[in-house]
Motif scaffolding. Structure first.
Motif, PDB file in Angstrom:
ATOM      1  N   ARG A 151       0.853  -1.196   0.000  1.00 32.13           N
ATOM      2  CA  ARG A 151       0.000   0.000   0.000  1.00 32.13           C
ATOM      3  C   ARG A 151       0.890   1.248   0.000  1.00 32.13           C
ATOM      4  O   ARG A 151       0.958   1.988   0.986  1.00 32.13           O
ATOM      5  CB  ARG A 151      -0.926  -0.029   1.220  1.00 32.13           C
ATOM      6  CG  ARG A 151      -1.801  -1.276   1.293  1.00 32.13           C
ATOM      7  CD  ARG A 151      -2.674  -1.275   2.534  1.00 32.13           C
ATOM      8  NE  ARG A 151      -3.720  -0.288   2.482  1.00 32.13           N
ATOM      9  CZ  ARG A 151      -4.953  -0.510   2.048  1.00 32.13           C
ATOM     10  NH1 ARG A 151      -5.301  -1.714   1.606  1.00 32.13           N
ATOM     11  NH2 ARG A 151      -5.855   0.451   2.045  1.00 32.13           N
ATOM     12  N   PRO A 152       1.604   1.497  -1.085  1.00 30.31           N
ATOM     13  CA  PRO A 152       2.603   2.566  -1.117  1.00 30.31           C
ATOM     14  C   PRO A 152       2.048   3.968  -0.906  1.00 30.31           C
ATOM     15  O   PRO A 152       2.699   4.809  -0.288  1.00 30.31           O
ATOM     16  CB  PRO A 152       3.232   2.417  -2.514  1.00 30.31           C
ATOM     17  CG  PRO A 152       2.229   1.653  -3.311  1.00 30.31           C
ATOM     18  CD  PRO A 152       1.542   0.745  -2.353  1.00 30.31           C
ATOM     19  N   ALA A 153       0.858   4.253  -1.413  1.00 32.60           N
ATOM     20  CA  ALA A 153       0.306   5.604  -1.266  1.00 32.60           C
ATOM     21  C   ALA A 153       0.014   5.914   0.196  1.00 32.60           C
ATOM     22  O   ALA A 153       0.376   6.988   0.703  1.00 32.60           O
ATOM     23  CB  ALA A 153      -0.964   5.740  -2.109  1.00 32.60           C
ATOM     24  N   ALA A 154      -0.626   4.978   0.895  1.00 27.68           N
ATOM     25  CA  ALA A 154      -0.930   5.181   2.313  1.00 27.68           C
ATOM     26  C   ALA A 154       0.355   5.259   3.124  1.00 27.68           C
ATOM     27  O   ALA A 154       0.483   6.078   4.045  1.00 27.68           O
ATOM     28  CB  ALA A 154      -1.821   4.051   2.822  1.00 27.68           C
ATOM     29  N   SER A 155       1.310   4.421   2.782  1.00 27.76           N
ATOM     30  CA  SER A 155       2.589   4.419   3.491  1.00 27.76           C
ATOM     31  C   SER A 155       3.302   5.755   3.337  1.00 27.76           C
ATOM     32  O   SER A 155       3.864   6.290   4.305  1.00 27.76           O
ATOM     33  CB  SER A 155       3.479   3.294   2.955  1.00 27.76           C
ATOM     34  OG  SER A 155       4.776   3.361   3.493  1.00 27.76           O
ATOM     35  N   ARG A 156       3.262   6.323   2.152  1.00 25.59           N
ATOM     36  CA  ARG A 156       3.966   7.586   1.911  1.00 25.59           C
ATOM     37  C   ARG A 156       3.323   8.738   2.675  1.00 25.59           C
ATOM     38  O   ARG A 156       4.019   9.625   3.174  1.00 25.59           O
ATOM     39  CB  ARG A 156       4.001   7.886   0.417  1.00 25.59           C
ATOM     40  CG  ARG A 156       4.774   9.148   0.080  1.00 25.59           C
ATOM     41  CD  ARG A 156       5.084   9.245  -1.386  1.00 25.59           C
ATOM     42  NE  ARG A 156       5.766  10.498  -1.692  1.00 25.59           N
ATOM     43  CZ  ARG A 156       6.286  10.790  -2.877  1.00 25.59           C
ATOM     44  NH1 ARG A 156       6.220   9.910  -3.865  1.00 25.59           N
ATOM     45  NH2 ARG A 156       6.879  11.947  -3.085  1.00 25.59           N
ATOM     46  N   ARG A 157       2.008   8.724   2.799  1.00 31.44           N
ATOM     47  CA  ARG A 157       1.341   9.784   3.571  1.00 31.44           C
ATOM     48  C   ARG A 157       1.785   9.750   5.032  1.00 31.44           C
ATOM     49  O   ARG A 157       2.047  10.794   5.644  1.00 31.44           O
ATOM     50  CB  ARG A 157      -0.180   9.631   3.477  1.00 31.44           C
ATOM     51  CG  ARG A 157      -0.772  10.011   2.134  1.00 31.44           C
ATOM     52  CD  ARG A 157      -2.266  10.159   2.217  1.00 31.44           C
ATOM     53  NE  ARG A 157      -2.951   8.929   2.591  1.00 31.44           N
ATOM     54  CZ  ARG A 157      -3.366   8.005   1.729  1.00 31.44           C
ATOM     55  NH1 ARG A 157      -3.145   8.166   0.427  1.00 31.44           N
ATOM     56  NH2 ARG A 157      -3.999   6.931   2.155  1.00 31.44           N
ATOM     57  N   ILE A 158       1.873   8.562   5.579  1.00 33.54           N
ATOM     58  CA  ILE A 158       2.331   8.416   6.960  1.00 33.54           C
ATOM     59  C   ILE A 158       3.784   8.856   7.091  1.00 33.54           C
ATOM     60  O   ILE A 158       4.163   9.561   8.035  1.00 33.54           O
ATOM     61  CB  ILE A 158       2.166   6.950   7.416  1.00 33.54           C
ATOM     62  CG1 ILE A 158       0.685   6.571   7.456  1.00 33.54           C
ATOM     63  CG2 ILE A 158       2.816   6.726   8.780  1.00 33.54           C
ATOM     64  CD1 ILE A 158       0.432   5.095   7.657  1.00 33.54           C
ATOM     65  N   LEU A 159       4.607   8.449   6.134  1.00 30.48           N
ATOM     66  CA  LEU A 159       6.027   8.783   6.177  1.00 30.48           C
ATOM     67  C   LEU A 159       6.263  10.280   6.068  1.00 30.48           C
ATOM     68  O   LEU A 159       7.129  10.826   6.771  1.00 30.48           O
ATOM     69  CB  LEU A 159       6.759   8.060   5.047  1.00 30.48           C
ATOM     70  CG  LEU A 159       8.240   8.397   4.879  1.00 30.48           C
ATOM     71  CD1 LEU A 159       9.032   8.017   6.132  1.00 30.48           C
ATOM     72  CD2 LEU A 159       8.822   7.703   3.659  1.00 30.48           C
ATOM     73  N   ASP A 160       5.526  10.956   5.220  1.00 30.72           N
ATOM     74  CA  ASP A 160       5.743  12.395   5.040  1.00 30.72           C
ATOM     75  C   ASP A 160       5.526  13.163   6.339  1.00 30.72           C
ATOM     76  O   ASP A 160       6.285  14.089   6.660  1.00 30.72           O
ATOM     77  CB  ASP A 160       4.820  12.938   3.936  1.00 30.72           C
ATOM     78  CG  ASP A 160       5.298  12.574   2.537  1.00 30.72           C
ATOM     79  OD1 ASP A 160       6.492  12.247   2.394  1.00 30.72           O
ATOM     80  OD2 ASP A 160       4.487  12.620   1.598  1.00 30.72           O
ATOM     81  N   ARG A 161       4.505  12.787   7.090  1.00 28.41           N
ATOM     82  CA  ARG A 161       4.281  13.435   8.388  1.00 28.41           C
ATOM     83  C   ARG A 161       5.429  13.121   9.348  1.00 28.41           C
ATOM     84  O   ARG A 161       5.851  13.970  10.137  1.00 28.41           O
ATOM     85  CB  ARG A 161       2.946  12.983   8.982  1.00 28.41           C
ATOM     86  CG  ARG A 161       1.726  13.452   8.204  1.00 28.41           C
ATOM     87  CD  ARG A 161       0.451  13.232   8.996  1.00 28.41           C
ATOM     88  NE  ARG A 161       0.178  11.826   9.222  1.00 28.41           N
ATOM     89  CZ  ARG A 161      -0.535  11.053   8.392  1.00 28.41           C
ATOM     90  NH1 ARG A 161      -1.007  11.561   7.265  1.00 28.41           N
ATOM     91  NH2 ARG A 161      -0.779   9.794   8.672  1.00 28.41           N
TER      92      ARG A 161
END
Length: 395
Positions: free
Chosen positions: A324-334
Motif C-alpha cells: 500500500r505505497p500511497a498510504a505508506s507515503r502519507r504516513i512517512l511524510d508526516r
C-alpha cells in the motif's frame, strides 16, 4: 463459530475505545472500521459467520492495518491485537486473496540457500567459525549471555542448544537486511565481538507470520531457535518480537539490550557531539517494551533529541510500504516533517524496514538528515578515538 481465532484472545476486547487515539489508520480516516476496536468487531463477525471472508470490508481492513500494535500498550483489557491480526490474515489471505507480492517474498525467504546467497560478497564474517573469547568480549557479551529457556506467549518453549558447544550468544542475520544493509551485521559484530555467527541459519519467520502464513512463521522461528546457540541477538525489532513470542523472551535480545553503555566512549570524531533522534520500531516498542535502551545508548555518545511521535509507525510496517505505497507515503511524510523539525543531523533506526523507509523518504525530499541503523552509528564510539577514526558519518 468458524474457529479462526483464539476465543479467549478475541473475547478480551471490551470496546472501550482507548485504542482509537493510538491507531494511525483511524487517525487518518476517522472510520470506525479502520480502528482496532472496529477491526476486532469485524473479526467477531467473521468468527460467527455473519460475514464471509470475501466480504469487501474484511478484505480491505485486513490489509489496511499497519500491524504496528500501538493499540496494545494503551489497552486496559490486554487485548493481544498483533496475535489476532496474524490469525485473521492467515485465514483472510488464503489462496487468491493473498497479495501476490507477499506470497513472493515469503517464498524467497523460505529457501535457506537463497537467503545465504543474498549476503554473499556483501557480508564478510568468519560465519560459523566465531570462537568465544571471554577476555576479549568482556562486558560487551555479559548481558547477551545464555539465559534459560522460557515459555513463550504461543505456549511453546524451544530449548537453547548446549552453550558449552560454542559462544554464549549468537547474532541473527536478517534475511533481506543482509542483502540491503550488510554493514549492520558487521557493525553489530564490532560492538559485540564475542557473538557467534553461524552461516546455516534461515529465516526467523516474522515475514510469514505477518503475511498470512502464521503456522509456517512459528515453525521457522522454532527451527532458528534450535540452530542458533545461546541467546539470540537481533538487529531487527520485528524479528526480535516474533522470535520472543515463539521461542521465549529470555532467548532473545535486541541489539540495544545487549550492549553495555560503559563500553561506549563519548568522543566526538566529527569535532562536535552529533545531534541525533530516533525512530522506534513498532514491534520492538509495542511488543517487547524496548525503547529506553537505544535512547540511553545514543544519549551517552551524542546529543539526543526526541522526535514528537517517535513511537508512531513510519509507514514501513513490514510489507505495508510495498503493498500500500500511497498510504505508506502519507504516513512517512508526516514523520519526516517531525524529524526535520528537531534539527537532528541523523535519525537512528533499529529495524531494517524502518531504515529503508526513512532513507527512501529523506532522499526523495533532498533532506540533509541522514538515516542510520543504531549498530552502524555506535561503531564510531565503541573504542577510544584514533587519528584514523574519521567522521562517523563517512562510509
Amino acid at each position: 463459530m468458524t474457529g479462526v481465532f483464539d476465543p479467549e484472545e478475541l473475547s478480551r476486547c471490551i470496546s472501550c475505545g482507548f485504542c482509537l487515539p493510538a491507531c494511525p489508520t483511524y487517525a487518518e480516516t476517522g472510520d470506525e472500521a479502520s480502528s482496532p476496536r472496529g477491526r476486532i468487531n469485524l473479526m467477531r463477525a467473521l468468527e460467527t459467520g455473519r460475514l464471509d471472508a470475501d466480504d469487501p470490508t474484511l478484505l480491505e481492513q485486513s490489509s489496511a492495518c499497519l500491524g504496528c500494535r500501538a493499540c496494545e500498550p494503551v489497552c486496559p483489557a490486554g487485548v493481544p491485537y498483533g496475535s489476532l491480526l496474524e490469525q485473521w490474515r492467515e485465514h483472510q489471505w488464503r489462496g487468491r486473496r493473498r497479495p501476490p507480492l507477499a506470497r513472493l517474498l515469503t517464498v524467497v525467504v523460505s529457501m535457506p540457500p537463497v537467503v545465504r546467497v543474498m549476503g554473499w560478497g556483501r557480508f564478510v564474517l568468519p560465519a560459523g567459525r566465531a570462537k568465544h573469547d571471554p577476555a576479549k568480549s568482556g562486558r560487551r557479551t555479559e548481558r547477551a549471555a545464555t539465559a534459560p529457556p522460557a515459555s513463550s506467549a504461543s505456549g511453546t518453549s524451544v530449548p537453547a542448544p548446549d552453550p558449552d558447544a560454542g559462544t554464549g550468544a549468537s547474532l541473527m542475520l536478517g534475511c533481506f537486511e543482509r542483502a540491503m544493509f550488510p554493514k549492520v551485521a558487521r557493525a553489530a559484530r564490532t560492538l559485540l565481538p564475542g557473538l557467534a555467527v553461524p552461516d546455516d541459519q534461515g529465516c526467523c519467520g516474522a515475514l510469514h507470520a505477518h503475511n498470512g502464513e502464521l503456522k509456517k512463521g512459528r515453525a521457522l522461528a522454532r527451527r532458528l531457535g534450535e540452530r542458533l546457540p545461546g541467546r539470540i541477538v537481533t538487529t531487527s525489532g520485528g524479528c526480535a518480537a516474533h522470535l520472543a513470542d515463539v521461542i521465549g523472551r529470555d532467548r532473545v535480545a535486541e541489539l540495544s539490550e545487549a550492549i553495555d553503555p560503559a563500553t561506549l566512549t563519548a568522543h566526538a570524531p566529527a569535532g562536535h557531539r552529533i545531534k541525533v533522534t530516533l525512530q522506534d520500531s513498532c514491534h520492538l516498542r509495542n511488543g517487547l517494551s524496548v525503547w529506553r535502551e537505544p535512547r540511553a545508548l545514543l544519549a551517552r555518545v551524542a546529543d539526543f533529541v526526541e522526535t514528537p511521535g517517535a513511537a508512531e509507525c513510519c509507514g514501513a510496517a513490514g510489507t505495508y510500504a510495498l503493498l500500500r505505497p500511497a498510504a505508506s507515503r502519507r504516513i512517512l511524510d508526516r514523520k519526516l516533517d517531525a524529524i526535520e523539525a528537531t534539527g537532528a543531523e541523523v535519525v537512528i533506526a533499529v529495524n531494517p524496514g524502518c531504515l529503508r523507509q526513512l532513507r527512501t523518504g529523506l532522499r526523495r525530499r533532498g533532506s540533509r538528515v541522514r538515516a542510520m541503523h543504531l549498530a552502524e552509528f555506535l561503531t564510531a564510539f565503541h573504542a577510544p578515538p584514533t587519528p584514523a577514526a574519521g567522521d562517523p558519518m563517512a562510509g
